[in-house]
Write an enzyme that holds these catalytic residues in place. Structure first.
Site, short mmCIF file in Angstrom:
data_model
loop_
_atom_site.label_atom_id
_atom_site.label_comp_id
_atom_site.label_asym_id
_atom_site.label_seq_id
_atom_site.Cartn_x
_atom_site.Cartn_y
_atom_site.Cartn_z
N ARG A 28 0.82 -1.22 0.00
CA ARG A 28 0.00 0.00 0.00
C ARG A 28 0.85 1.27 0.00
O ARG A 28 0.45 2.30 0.54
CB ARG A 28 -0.97 0.04 1.20
CG ARG A 28 -2.01 -1.07 1.19
CD ARG A 28 -3.20 -0.71 2.08
NE ARG A 28 -3.99 -1.90 2.36
CZ ARG A 28 -4.19 -2.41 3.58
NH1 ARG A 28 -3.67 -1.83 4.64
NH2 ARG A 28 -4.91 -3.49 3.75
N ARG A 32 -3.32 6.17 1.12
CA ARG A 32 -3.94 7.30 1.83
C ARG A 32 -3.01 8.07 2.76
O ARG A 32 -3.36 9.17 3.19
CB ARG A 32 -5.15 6.79 2.63
CG ARG A 32 -6.37 6.49 1.76
CD ARG A 32 -7.54 6.01 2.59
NE ARG A 32 -7.31 4.69 3.15
CZ ARG A 32 -8.05 4.15 4.10
NH1 ARG A 32 -9.05 4.82 4.63
NH2 ARG A 32 -7.80 2.93 4.54
N ARG A 41 -7.93 11.62 -4.44
CA ARG A 41 -9.14 10.94 -3.96
C ARG A 41 -10.28 11.92 -3.69
O ARG A 41 -11.45 11.54 -3.71
CB ARG A 41 -8.84 10.12 -2.69
CG ARG A 41 -8.32 8.74 -2.96
CD ARG A 41 -9.38 7.79 -3.52
NE ARG A 41 -10.19 7.20 -2.48
CZ ARG A 41 -11.49 7.30 -2.38
NH1 ARG A 41 -12.16 8.02 -3.26
NH2 ARG A 41 -12.17 6.71 -1.43
N ASP A 79 -6.60 -3.09 -7.04
CA ASP A 79 -7.18 -3.67 -5.83
C ASP A 79 -7.42 -5.15 -6.08
O ASP A 79 -7.70 -5.55 -7.21
CB ASP A 79 -8.52 -2.98 -5.50
CG ASP A 79 -8.99 -3.34 -4.09
OD1 ASP A 79 -9.74 -4.32 -3.95
OD2 ASP A 79 -8.58 -2.65 -3.13
N TYR A 154 -14.26 -12.53 0.67
CA TYR A 154 -14.87 -11.21 0.43
C TYR A 154 -16.18 -11.34 -0.33
O TYR A 154 -17.16 -10.63 -0.05
CB TYR A 154 -13.91 -10.31 -0.35
CG TYR A 154 -12.98 -9.50 0.53
CD1 TYR A 154 -13.42 -8.33 1.15
CD2 TYR A 154 -11.67 -9.91 0.74
CE1 TYR A 154 -12.57 -7.58 1.95
CE2 TYR A 154 -10.81 -9.16 1.55
CZ TYR A 154 -11.27 -8.00 2.15
OH TYR A 154 -10.43 -7.27 2.95
#
Length: 358
Positions: A28, A32, A41, A79, A154
């Protein structure tokens, strides 16, 4: 077709060659914690960025541009859930992933679109080709996918889950149907990874983020055969197409690394709960890891102390070959980018063979 590679450190370490220091990247790393990513974003939805090759390339390069000469690999911004999306499932990011209509019974699998899955992922290939070109040979580019068990969980849970109660119930209640679903996902993963290498990916990582939620005997039945099949068949298909093999990394968070090593990947990723000196891990597999991501909140003294300890442990575990430095899972959003820079600098310092004989 692509500019020549100037830094092949991670490619050498992944094939257990001796390197002058440990190559380093973090999961990652395009994310963020970076203000430049948050700025993007604010304008675009998460999956909009994934699906736009220009935006995905921009984000992929953000950490490489911010930390020149400190990071040894880029990872394509995407992703793991793009595969379920390509199978016709709607996934929203809000802020974590939410499936609007998860699988609840085995009959629901009939509704998945299992043909031409990888064609619907062309935007990932386009992003890889563009990012590889824009990297201009600075560092290699990593492609990736989720492991079949993690993707299946998921698709059934409908998002992140602490207990995985619904998906694990499938394994016990519908074992044959679960294996059929895992095989569908596996086939899609194989085609997807081969397509990423054709597009320009130079390493591949398979993320089994939920691997550690299974008992070892369940992991051996419902995860291991499928991730092993991915490694074998991706290499086989690359050979058939006349493409050079690329190093493959398996990160099965929380699962036994000795068991994960039997899947026959070049590199086994460790999380922070595993001691790299564990004698049960085969010596012929390269290692990646494994600082606890929360150490990055502990201040510079703590980061330096823990990186020094980590480097000493990996050097003991692999005295004659290299290893790949990383966190034990993805970097979290609240990390100060300057503290991550310090982490990289400490890895460079303490993994350097010349300056750390002891």
């Amino acid at each position: 077709m692509f500019p020549p590679l100037k830094n092949d450190l991670i490619l050498r370490a992944a094939t257990t060659e001796h390197t002058e220091r440990a190559p380093v990247w973090v999961m990652r790393q395009a994310g963020r914690y970076l203000p430049e990513f948050r700025e993007l974003r604010d304008k675009y939805e998460f999956f909009q960025i994934c699906q736009d090759p220009e935006l995905a390339t921009q984000v992929t390069l953000q950490p490489i541009d911010r930390y020149p000469d400190l990071i040894d690999a880029a990872i394509i911004f995407s992703d793991i859930l793009v595969i379920p999306q390509a199978m016709g499932m709607e996934v929203l990011m809000n802020p974590g992933p939410v499936f609007t209509k998860p699988l609840s019974v085995p009959e629901d699998v009939q509704g998945l679109q299992t043909d031409r899955v990888t064609e619907r992922l062309q935007y990932v290939y386009d992003a890889i080709t563009l990012a590889r070109t824009r990297l201009a040979g600075r560092v290699p580019l990593i492609g990736f996918c989720g492991a079949p068990w993690t993707l299946m969980s998921y698709m059934i849970e409908g998002g992140a889950s602490k207990t995985l109660q619904k998906s694990k119930t499938w394994l016990f209640k519908y074992p044959d149907q679960s294996k059929a679903l895992l095989q569908l996902i596996t086939t899609a993963c194989i085609d997807f990874l081969v397509g990423q290498v054709e597009a320009g990916a130079q390493l591949l990582q398979v993320f089994d983020s939920n691997g550690g939620d299974l008992a070892q005997h369940d992991f051996a039945q419902f995860s291991l055969p499928y991730v092993a099949q991915i490694a074998e068949r991706v290499r086989g298909q690359l050979r058939e197409r006349g493409l050079a093999s690329v190093p493959m990394i398996l990160f099965a968070k929380g699962a036994s690394p000795a068991l994960a090593a039997t899947a026959n990947y070049d590199v086994v990723g460790l999380d922070w709960t595993v001691d790299p000196r564990d004698s049960s891990i085969p010596r012929d597999v390269a290692l990646q890891g494994s600082l606890d991501p929360v150490v990055l909140y502990g201040g510079r003294d703590a980061i330096e102390r823990e990186v020094k300890r980590m480097c000493a442990e990996f050097r003991t575990a692999r005295p004659s070959t290299s290893w790949i430095a990383n966190l034990g899972h993805g970097i979290t959003p609240g990390v100060d980018p300057e503290d991550l820079k310090w982490f990289f600098e400490c890895v460079h310092k303490y993994s350097n063979v010349e300056t750390n004989h002891g």
